[in-house]
Design an enzyme around this catalytic site. Structure first.
Site, PDB file in Angstrom:
ATOM      1  N   TRP A 131       0.798  -1.225   0.000  1.00 14.36           N
ATOM      2  CA  TRP A 131       0.000   0.000   0.000  1.00 14.36           C
ATOM      3  C   TRP A 131       0.831   1.276   0.000  1.00 14.36           C
ATOM      4  O   TRP A 131       0.310   2.355  -0.265  1.00 14.36           O
ATOM      5  CB  TRP A 131      -0.878   0.031   1.259  1.00 14.36           C
ATOM      6  CG  TRP A 131      -0.113  -0.336   2.499  1.00 14.36           C
ATOM      7  CD1 TRP A 131      -0.060  -1.562   3.090  1.00 14.36           C
ATOM      8  CD2 TRP A 131       0.765   0.508   3.259  1.00 14.36           C
ATOM      9  NE1 TRP A 131       0.793  -1.540   4.177  1.00 14.36           N
ATOM     10  CE2 TRP A 131       1.302  -0.285   4.305  1.00 14.36           C
ATOM     11  CE3 TRP A 131       1.137   1.849   3.172  1.00 14.36           C
ATOM     12  CZ2 TRP A 131       2.201   0.237   5.233  1.00 14.36           C
ATOM     13  CZ3 TRP A 131       2.032   2.361   4.103  1.00 14.36           C
ATOM     14  CH2 TRP A 131       2.544   1.557   5.121  1.00 14.36           C
ATOM     15  N   ASN A 132       2.135   1.218   0.311  1.00 15.94           N
ATOM     16  CA  ASN A 132       2.846   2.469   0.617  1.00 15.94           C
ATOM     17  C   ASN A 132       3.094   3.359  -0.606  1.00 15.94           C
ATOM     18  O   ASN A 132       3.120   4.583  -0.488  1.00 15.94           O
ATOM     19  CB  ASN A 132       4.157   2.190   1.366  1.00 15.94           C
ATOM     20  CG  ASN A 132       5.069   1.235   0.645  1.00 15.94           C
ATOM     21  OD1 ASN A 132       4.619   0.376  -0.116  1.00 15.94           O
ATOM     22  ND2 ASN A 132       6.363   1.359   0.876  1.00 15.94           N
ATOM     23  N   GLU A 233      10.764  -8.051  -3.528  1.00 17.81           N
ATOM     24  CA  GLU A 233      11.324  -6.807  -2.986  1.00 17.81           C
ATOM     25  C   GLU A 233      10.742  -6.667  -1.598  1.00 17.81           C
ATOM     26  O   GLU A 233       9.554  -6.375  -1.435  1.00 17.81           O
ATOM     27  CB  GLU A 233      10.963  -5.616  -3.879  1.00 17.81           C
ATOM     28  CG  GLU A 233      11.826  -4.389  -3.616  1.00 17.81           C
ATOM     29  CD  GLU A 233      11.252  -3.467  -2.557  1.00 17.81           C
ATOM     30  OE1 GLU A 233      11.695  -3.573  -1.385  1.00 17.81           O
ATOM     31  OE2 GLU A 233      10.386  -2.656  -2.884  1.00 17.81           O
ATOM     32  N   LEU A 234      11.582  -6.920  -0.588  1.00 20.05           N
ATOM     33  CA  LEU A 234      11.087  -7.044   0.781  1.00 20.05           C
ATOM     34  C   LEU A 234      11.533  -5.854   1.631  1.00 20.05           C
ATOM     35  O   LEU A 234      11.704  -4.757   1.125  1.00 20.05           O
ATOM     36  CB  LEU A 234      11.544  -8.382   1.352  1.00 20.05           C
ATOM     37  CG  LEU A 234      11.181  -9.603   0.489  1.00 20.05           C
ATOM     38  CD1 LEU A 234      11.730 -10.891   1.088  1.00 20.05           C
ATOM     39  CD2 LEU A 234       9.682  -9.700   0.284  1.00 20.05           C
ATOM     40  N   CYS A 267      10.470   1.336   1.991  1.00 22.10           N
ATOM     41  CA  CYS A 267      11.458   0.273   2.192  1.00 22.10           C
ATOM     42  C   CYS A 267      12.879   0.796   2.041  1.00 22.10           C
ATOM     43  O   CYS A 267      13.784   0.386   2.759  1.00 22.10           O
ATOM     44  CB  CYS A 267      11.218  -0.860   1.200  1.00 22.10           C
ATOM     45  SG  CYS A 267       9.653  -1.729   1.414  1.00 22.10           S
TER      46      CYS A 267
END
Length: 459
Positions: A131-132, A233-234, A267
């Site tokens: 969501w970011n 992509e964590l 992130c």
């Protein structure tokens, strides 16, 4: 089946209710995607890229409408939301121009043969997105995936369901054939089982996820069982290293810009500020002063720098990390707690007297909280920078570029920036190492990520 309800985090008001899709409806979308892809993969890449150019035009035409939707659903300050939509248009423009070259056959000279490497569409790519950055996270993988001839099924975060629907509408309006980009509305309780089922379906060729390590592990396990391509992509806990010869004013400006973009919910934001002991007091004081001047307020106000977090539970989790650090001896130079504006609001915070074992150092902090910790020398800076399971980005600040590069090369990360804030750029590959994931988006690497890199030899 429980409805999907979107809520404005700034004031807690309900925005919209969505009926989740049934398994039969999801099957229909999957069947349509498979049929659409069978035709799309045969369309010339230049024609596919014409659609991306039209998508870029529509994004700019709808910039204000889309930006306001992101503000309403996840609290992003309006100035940043507008910039996000423009960046999505930029990535579409980039691949519209770059994909024909990146996907063209590579001729290879081999003795006694005619040979080349071709880049061919894999099929349907299932995407699980957060969501970011509700638009950017989607377009940065979807633009190259579609240009390469793939189809896309999007499972977006429930709290930005309106943004997910809007993305599909833009692609359809731009002339993308029906079925090639489809948003799936899935009830939250059904997501793990549904994603696993889709990944195991033979019509799904690959899966990409941007999100938490827990979600990434689930998707990677499902992809592994099905022997499918996956890109993850964590999380990130990027170090921001300030050497003893750094320009401190530039470093402070960069620190504020990096940590507090998107109200700290990024992130690749710097989260751990490693400062040489000789600059520690000066840097900490000026950093805290600058953070204290950030305007907190209505995310629809263009002057606002810090809005609410996307959900109340995110603010509560962040506060637990801060409280644990303070109990262990850290000091809040500014902020340090929830605000009285509502449960999703958290004060911009700078923590001093931080030690490596505190949660704000060992875990990812996803919100407006910065942890400052001193180091003794370059070797100690590298040790602290690598003292994390993550490896997304890193920045090093010094007046001596070669020294900064030499130190930065010893930090494990997918990106290294010297005297600059870590940021994604359509022209440069983006991704991480260690627990920050694998695979690359953007750049030429992103254009080819969801392709079969095929060797052809004619003797």
């Amino acid at each position: 089946m429980q409805e999907i309800i979107t809520v404005n985090p700034a004031n807690g008001t309900e925005l919209y209710r969505y009926r989740p899709m049934t398994n039969a409806e999801i099957e229909d979308r999957l069947t349509a995607a498979a049929a659409a892809h069978a035709d799309w993969r045969r369309v010339d890449v230049r024609r596919r890229c014409e659609v991306l150019s039209e998508v870029a035009r529509l994004l700019r035409a709808k910039q204000e409408q889309l930006a306001r939707l992101a503000v309403a659903e996840m609290g992003k300050p309006i100035a940043e939301a507008r910039a996000e939509v423009e960046k999505c248009a930029w990535v579409c423009d980039y691949y519209a121009a770059e994909a024909p070259r990146a996907l063209a056959d590579d001729i290879v000279e081999a003795v006694g043969s005619r040979s080349w490497i071709s880049y061919e569409a894999l099929g349907i790519v299932l995407a699980v997105m957060p969501w970011n950055f509700p638009f950017w996270q989607v377009f940065r993988f979807a633009a190259p995936a579609l240009a390469a001839g793939n189809a896309v099924l999007l499972k977006h975060s429930p709290n930005v369901s309106g943004c997910a629907v809007a993305v599909q509408e833009v692609f359809i309006e731009a002339g993308l054939p029906a079925g090639l980009f489809t948003t799936l509305l899935i009830a939250e309780a059904e997501v793990p089982e549904t994603v696993s089922r889709l990944v195991s379906d033979e019509r799904i060729a690959a899966v990409t996820l941007t999100g938490s390590n827990q979600a990434g592990a689930h998707v990677a396990a499902a992809a592994g069982r099905a022997v499918k391509k996956s890109v993850l992509e964590l999380g990130g806990s990027d170090p921001f290293v300030v050497l003893d010869d750094a320009d401190i004013e530039n470093a402070v400006t960069g620190a504020v810009a990096s940590r507090f973009v998107n109200s700290g919910q990024s992130c690749l934001a710097a989260k751990r500020f490693l400062v040489h002991w000789s600059l520690l007091d000066t840097f900490s004081e000026r950093f805290a002063e600058a953070v204290g001047r950030l305007q907190v307020g209505d995310p629809m106000d263009p002057a606002t720098r810090i809005g609410p977090l996307a959900r109340a539970d995110l603010a509560a989790a962040l506060h637990k990390q801060v409280e644990a650090a303070i109990r262990a001896g850290a000091r809040a130079l500014v902020g340090g707690g929830l605000m009285d504006r509502g449960p999703a609001w958290y004060a911009p915070t700078v923590l001093a007297d931080v030690t490596p074992d505190m949660p704000v150092m060992t875990e990812e902090t996803f919100g407006p909280v910065a942890a400052v910790i001193p180091f003794e020398d370059d070797e100690d800076a590298v040790r602290l920078a690598n003292l994390t399971p993550y490896g997304l980005g890193a920045s090093v600040w010094s007046r001596n570029e070669e020294r900064a590069l030499a130190l930065g090369r010893k930090i494990q990360s997918g990106a290294l920036f010297v005297n600059a804030v870590v940021a994604s750029d359509p022209r440069l590959p983006f991704g991480g190492v260690k627990h920050s994931g694998y695979g690359r988006e953007l750049g030429t690497a992103g254009a080819r990520e969801f392709t079969n890199v095929r060797t052809v030899v004619v003797t």
